[in-house]
Design an enzyme around this catalytic site. Structure first.
Site, PDB file in Angstrom:
ATOM      1  N   HIS A  69       0.819  -1.121   0.071  1.00 52.37           N
ATOM      2  CA  HIS A  69       0.034   0.145  -0.120  1.00 52.37           C
ATOM      3  C   HIS A  69       0.735   1.183   0.138  1.00 52.37           C
ATOM      4  O   HIS A  69       1.967   1.171   0.774  1.00 52.37           O
ATOM      5  CB  HIS A  69      -0.995   0.031   1.339  1.00 52.37           C
ATOM      6  N   HIS A 124       1.570  11.202  -2.137  1.00 60.68           N
ATOM      7  CA  HIS A 124       0.575  11.039  -1.466  1.00 60.68           C
ATOM      8  C   HIS A 124      -0.403  12.419  -1.315  1.00 60.68           C
ATOM      9  O   HIS A 124       0.095  13.079  -0.697  1.00 60.68           O
ATOM     10  CB  HIS A 124       0.764  10.363  -0.063  1.00 60.68           C
TER      11      HIS A 124
END
Length: 567
Positions: free
Chosen positions: A126, A172
């Site tokens: 992830h 991110h």
């Protein structure tokens, strides 16, 4: 056993006072002595007697005389080796050596790899580009490389426009993480994808791009991977291909651009799996399906595993279209809620389709969650943060030591079968005990070689104890611990524990050695997690690893492992 001179270890307490402890040589446990003399009553074990020991005591039914001879040859460099055979001390050193591991790392791929991809659990990462926490630490290709070299098969990249909106970067979204270039990430994947395993690598894109940049991504991906890239011949696929047929191939998985546009039209902005929000197309853009199909055909053609969007309720999410397969992504919280009412539907869905589970957004420290909720319901991609080395990541690494560490573990048959009335496995059903695992912890060694004398205690040798347990489905979870052995670098416990297992196929044996500290929390002395389904029985050694999963050179435990009936 030959006698060795006892040595002394000194710990300086103050200028005028030293504590002196005698160090000793550990003797073979009684179980080891009994096994040795049972197969070699004269006190000198021959190659033929060692072969009998391997077959009858260790359960190695396929062992050959060549295997026994290889063990003999591995001991010839030791001063304790005798050319006529193994005496007790040499036999004991063999048991503590790398020829006698409870789970050998050299084990080859042995699961059937010809089934559809959906029939396997995949070692899944992830936010694979993050170096630390989810909010401020920079992005880099290094964690991608490390993950692939550890056997991870699914890499996640979040694609965003750069500040000038003329190029693609990986970061991110909605955080302070410094970006890394997409081309750098893809090149790192290309160079490291098949170092640890030749089975396919899946790259999941979380796409926050406009159509122009999607065209650019398509070009970069195609040029980077070339013939390594696998693309479907048709957009709608009724069944995924097998890992065997996809060796050394790279697959792209993301939502088709049409679905991003629909979400933008429906909601005004794209809400990512990670909880960040952004416009997925240029502001005010209104693109018809026909125009969209013409605008990004190259991008659509890249997608080997189509990700579907969540529309409607659970029943709609989990509808199984016989004419096409897809991937559904759920946060750990959504999965926990879904299994309460739709457990069997998830199992049915995952028999053909992918389910990817990802950490909830508040795990900003890159922590992880219980993977067994997903695995017990057939979820193939239980996505983990690889940055935080703690219990759940150790368990994940232990699970994927199975099947030769290739990153693909065949799902148990009960998750793939349907009854004559088309019923599937019910994860909430009361399950009977299938087997009883008995583990006896004999002793440990190697800390005085891999650690400094004062790493555990400034004034005395360490006080070790072992925690041992089962990570698995709720009814199988169990943990025990040995007594504390004080002031000893060579702790001897000789304690036995039983574990009743209902789903041994998904169980992981978890071992951790700690040093008892009266003034604070315990000090770490090593850990190991091993797939129960592949444990070798008999008297075995288990090398321990550091917190990052790297094996210590010398630290190890000696165990006895047995499986028995539940009655």
């Amino acid at each position: 056993m030959s006698k060795q001179k006892q040595q002394q270890q000194h710990f300086k307490v103050c200028l005028c006072w030293r504590r002196i402890f005698k160090t000793r040589v550990v003797e073979p446990p009684l179980d080891v002595q009994d096994a040795f003399y049972r197969f070699s009553p004269t006190g000198m074990m021959t190659v033929d007697q060692l072969l009998r020991f391997l077959i009858e005591h260790q359960g190695e039914k396929c062992a050959t005389k060549e295997d026994a001879q290889a063990i003999f040859d591995s001991l010839k460099h030791l001063n304790i080796f005798h050319r006529r055979g193994l005496h007790l001390e040499a036999f004991f050193r063999y048991l503590l050596g790398d020829h006698n591991l409870a789970h050998p790392p050299s084990q080859e791929v042995h699961h059937d790899m010809s089934a559809p991809l959906a029939h396997y659990f995949l070692f899944t990462g992830h936010n694979s580009y993050l170096t630390g926490n989810q909010l401020t630490d920079p992005c880099s290709v290094e964690p991608i490389k490390r993950a692939l070299l550890k056997g991870v098969r699914v890499i996640e990249l979040d694609l965003w426009p750069n500040s000038d909106e003329d190029d693609v970067e990986v970061r991110h979204g909605g955080t302070l993480t410094a970006p890394v270039g997409l081309e750098d990430c893809l090149q790192a994947i290309k160079e490291n994808a098949f170092s640890a395993s030749e089975y396919p690598v899946v790259i999941t894109f979380e796409d926050h791009l406009n159509q122009i940049l999607r065209k650019k991504v398509a070009k970069i991906v195609t040029e980077t991977f070339g013939d390594m890239l696998y693309c479907n011949e048709t957009e709608n696929v009724e069944q995924f291909p097998s890992p065997e047929s996809l060796k050394k191939k790279v697959l792209i998985s993301t939502k088709p651009p049409k679905e991003y546009l629909e979400e933008n039209s429906d909601q005004g902005k794209e809400v990512s799996e990670n909880g960040s929000g952004t416009n997925s197309t240029d502001e005010g853009e209104d693109v018809s399906d026909e125009d969209e199909e013409k605008a990004v055909p190259q991008y659509r053609q890249l997608i080997a595993i189509h990700a579907g969007k969540l529309k409607g309720g659970l029943d709609n999410w989990l509808s199984d279209d016989p004419k096409k397969v897809r991937r559904l992504s759920l946060s750990e919280l959504k999965l926990q809620n879904a299994v309460k009412t739709h457990g069997t539907q998830i199992v049915r869905f995952t028999q053909r389709n992918f389910v990817r589970v990802y950490p909830k957004g508040i795990r900003v420290d890159s922590s992880n969650y219980n993977p067994f909720v997903g695995w017990m319901h057939g979820a193939q991609m239980v996505a983990f943060n690889m940055q935080r080395h703690r219990k759940h990541l150790w368990i994940m690494q232990g699970m994927f030591k199975a099947n030769g560490g290739c990153g693909y573990v065949k799902k148990p048959d009960f998750l793939l079968q349907r009854s004559s009335s088309d019923e599937v496995f019910n994860p909430d059903a009361q399950l009977d005990v299938k087997t009883v695992l008995t583990v006896k912890v004999f002793l440990g060694e190697g800390w005085h070689q891999d650690f400094k004398p004062t790493d555990f205690d400034r004034y005395s040798p360490p006080d070790f104890y072992t925690k041992i347990g089962i990570a698995g489905v709720p009814l199988d979870k169990d943990k025990r611990k040995t007594e504390v052995i004080e002031n000893d670098w060579l702790p001897v416990w000789n304690q036995e524990f039983e574990f009743k297992l209902r789903v041994p196929e998904l169980a992981v044996l978890r071992i951790q050695v700690l040093e008892h500290d009266t003034t604070g929390g315990p000090d770490f002395g090593g850990q190991a997690c091993l797939p129960v389904s592949e444990l070798r029985t008999g008297i075995r050694t288990v090398p321990l690893h550091d917190k990052k999963g790297n094996r210590y050179r010398h630290v190890r435990l000696l165990l006895s492992i047995k499986f028995g009936p539940p009655w």
